[in-house]
Design a protein around this motif. Structure first.
Motif, PDB file in Angstrom:
ATOM      1  N   SER A 151       0.814  -1.211   0.059  1.00 37.01           N
ATOM      2  CA  SER A 151      -0.041  -0.176   0.188  1.00 37.01           C
ATOM      3  C   SER A 151       0.794   1.324   0.011  1.00 37.01           C
ATOM      4  CB  SER A 151      -0.918   0.123   1.360  1.00 37.01           C
ATOM      5  OG  SER A 151      -1.393   1.187   1.281  1.00 37.01           O
ATOM      6  N   ASN A 152       0.362   2.188  -0.712  1.00 39.93           N
ATOM      7  CA  ASN A 152       1.154   3.383  -0.720  1.00 39.93           C
ATOM      8  C   ASN A 152       0.395   4.559   0.276  1.00 39.93           C
ATOM      9  OD1 ASN A 152      -1.158   3.834  -2.242  1.00 39.93           O
ATOM     10  ND2 ASN A 152       0.034   5.111  -3.974  1.00 39.93           N
ATOM     11  N   VAL A 153      -0.481   4.197   1.111  1.00 38.48           N
ATOM     12  CA  VAL A 153      -1.226   4.775   1.932  1.00 38.48           C
ATOM     13  C   VAL A 153      -0.705   4.663   3.555  1.00 38.48           C
ATOM     14  CG1 VAL A 153      -3.470   5.647   3.126  1.00 38.48           C
ATOM     15  CG2 VAL A 153      -3.321   4.746   0.621  1.00 38.48           C
ATOM     16  N   THR A 154      -0.162   5.946   3.968  1.00 38.50           N
ATOM     17  CA  THR A 154       0.515   5.861   5.285  1.00 38.50           C
ATOM     18  C   THR A 154      -0.547   6.098   6.336  1.00 38.50           C
ATOM     19  OG1 THR A 154       1.039   8.205   5.399  1.00 38.50           O
ATOM     20  CG2 THR A 154       2.601   6.608   4.288  1.00 38.50           C
ATOM     21  N   PRO A 155      -0.427   5.304   7.377  1.00 36.55           N
ATOM     22  CA  PRO A 155      -1.413   5.359   8.471  1.00 36.55           C
ATOM     23  C   PRO A 155      -1.266   6.492   9.401  1.00 36.55           C
ATOM     24  CG  PRO A 155       0.109   3.728   9.181  1.00 36.55           C
ATOM     25  CD  PRO A 155       0.433   4.136   7.746  1.00 36.55           C
ATOM     26  N   PRO A 156      -2.372   7.392   9.891  1.00 31.14           N
ATOM     27  CA  PRO A 156      -2.200   8.325  10.484  1.00 31.14           C
ATOM     28  C   PRO A 156      -1.054   8.125  11.871  1.00 31.14           C
ATOM     29  CG  PRO A 156      -4.432   7.926  11.007  1.00 31.14           C
ATOM     30  CD  PRO A 156      -3.625   6.844   9.913  1.00 31.14           C
ATOM     31  N   PRO A 157      -0.516   9.400  12.191  1.00 34.68           N
ATOM     32  CA  PRO A 157       0.408   9.121  13.426  1.00 34.68           C
ATOM     33  C   PRO A 157      -0.494   8.970  14.873  1.00 34.68           C
ATOM     34  CG  PRO A 157       0.106  11.461  12.829  1.00 34.68           C
ATOM     35  CD  PRO A 157      -0.466  10.694  11.702  1.00 34.68           C
ATOM     36  N   ARG A 158       0.091   8.300  15.579  1.00 31.29           N
ATOM     37  CA  ARG A 158      -0.496   7.930  16.724  1.00 31.29           C
ATOM     38  C   ARG A 158      -0.656   9.270  17.918  1.00 31.29           C
ATOM     39  NH1 ARG A 158       1.477   2.742  19.779  1.00 31.29           N
ATOM     40  NH2 ARG A 158      -0.678   1.936  19.464  1.00 31.29           N
ATOM     41  N   GLU A 159      -1.856   9.100  18.294  1.00 26.54           N
ATOM     42  CA  GLU A 159      -1.756  10.557  19.285  1.00 26.54           C
ATOM     43  C   GLU A 159      -1.307  10.038  20.527  1.00 26.54           C
ATOM     44  OE1 GLU A 159      -6.068  11.634  19.508  1.00 26.54           O
ATOM     45  OE2 GLU A 159      -6.281  11.737  17.320  1.00 26.54           O
ATOM     46  N   CYS A 160      -0.641  11.097  21.074  1.00 25.06           N
ATOM     47  CA  CYS A 160      -0.399  11.021  22.536  1.00 25.06           C
ATOM     48  C   CYS A 160      -1.491  11.013  23.428  1.00 25.06           C
ATOM     49  CB  CYS A 160       0.707  12.141  22.921  1.00 25.06           C
ATOM     50  SG  CYS A 160       2.061  12.148  21.874  1.00 25.06           S
ATOM     51  N   LEU A 161      -1.195  10.183  24.724  1.00 21.47           N
ATOM     52  CA  LEU A 161      -2.450   9.899  25.657  1.00 21.47           C
ATOM     53  C   LEU A 161      -2.509  11.367  26.375  1.00 21.47           C
ATOM     54  CD1 LEU A 161      -2.003   6.317  26.720  1.00 21.47           C
ATOM     55  CD2 LEU A 161      -3.730   7.274  25.299  1.00 21.47           C
ATOM     56  N   SER A 162      -3.501  11.593  26.899  1.00 19.20           N
ATOM     57  CA  SER A 162      -3.306  12.779  27.921  1.00 19.20           C
ATOM     58  C   SER A 162      -3.123  11.882  29.220  1.00 19.20           C
ATOM     59  CB  SER A 162      -4.736  13.623  27.773  1.00 19.20           C
ATOM     60  OG  SER A 162      -5.747  12.696  28.441  1.00 19.20           O
ATOM     61  N   LYS A 163      -3.011  13.006  30.277  1.00 22.68           N
ATOM     62  CA  LYS A 163      -2.631  12.524  31.546  1.00 22.68           C
ATOM     63  C   LYS A 163      -3.853  11.718  31.924  1.00 22.68           C
ATOM     64  CE  LYS A 163       0.672  15.725  32.830  1.00 22.68           C
ATOM     65  NZ  LYS A 163       1.255  16.794  34.003  1.00 22.68           N
ATOM     66  N   THR A 164      -5.021  12.263  31.775  1.00 25.52           N
ATOM     67  CA  THR A 164      -5.997  11.779  32.220  1.00 25.52           C
ATOM     68  C   THR A 164      -6.463  10.335  31.625  1.00 25.52           C
ATOM     69  OG1 THR A 164      -7.114  13.974  32.389  1.00 25.52           O
ATOM     70  CG2 THR A 164      -8.901  11.965  32.220  1.00 25.52           C
ATOM     71  N   GLN A 165      -6.258  10.181  30.352  1.00 21.42           N
ATOM     72  CA  GLN A 165      -6.354   9.005  29.560  1.00 21.42           C
ATOM     73  C   GLN A 165      -5.307   7.839  30.314  1.00 21.42           C
ATOM     74  OE1 GLN A 165      -5.810  10.118  25.620  1.00 21.42           O
ATOM     75  NE2 GLN A 165      -8.069   9.768  25.146  1.00 21.42           N
ATOM     76  N   PHE A 166      -4.187   8.466  30.456  1.00 15.60           N
ATOM     77  CA  PHE A 166      -3.094   7.439  31.076  1.00 15.60           C
ATOM     78  C   PHE A 166      -3.505   7.081  32.483  1.00 15.60           C
ATOM     79  CE2 PHE A 166       0.858   6.545  33.289  1.00 15.60           C
ATOM     80  CZ  PHE A 166       1.527   5.798  32.438  1.00 15.60           C
ATOM     81  N   ALA A 167      -4.076   7.859  33.282  1.00 11.08           N
ATOM     82  CA  ALA A 167      -4.495   7.370  34.720  1.00 11.08           C
ATOM     83  C   ALA A 167      -5.521   6.585  34.574  1.00 11.08           C
ATOM     84  CB  ALA A 167      -5.026   8.689  35.317  1.00 11.08           C
ATOM     85  N   ALA A 168      -6.656   6.750  33.793  1.00 12.26           N
ATOM     86  CA  ALA A 168      -7.733   5.807  33.586  1.00 12.26           C
ATOM     87  C   ALA A 168      -7.095   4.466  33.260  1.00 12.26           C
ATOM     88  CB  ALA A 168      -8.640   6.280  32.641  1.00 12.26           C
TER      89      ALA A 168
END
Length: 79
Positions: A21-38
């Motif tokens: 495939s020549n389509v690149t996946p979107p970059p991963r988003e960084c987790l916020s502190k709230t998401q990481f804590a959850a």
């Protein structure tokens, strides 16, 4: 690569190993502190549940000594 002489009903499956495939996946988003804590709290809850089930389950699986055998032996001594 070896090519097939007989027709393949789903040719795209046979060609899947060569497709790139020549389509690149979107970059991963960084987790916020709230998401990481959850996520951390959910993980700790799961681990605590497993440890608790082991603490309660292992003694239940141990061989159980019945006090009835000792009562029978005391009663037979008195006769």
């Amino acid at each position: 690569m070896f090519s097939r002489r007989e027709p393949v009903p789903f040719a795209f499956v046979a060609e899947a190993d060569r497709f790139r495939s020549n389509v690149t996946p979107p970059p991963r988003e960084c987790l916020s502190k709230t998401q990481f804590a959850a996520r951390t709290l959910v993980g700790l809850t799961v681990v605590a549940g497993l440890v608790g089930s082991l603490l309660f389950g292992v003694p239940a699986l141990q061989p159980h000594q019945t006090p009835a055998t000792s009562q029978q032996s005391e009663a037979s001594r008195g006769r």
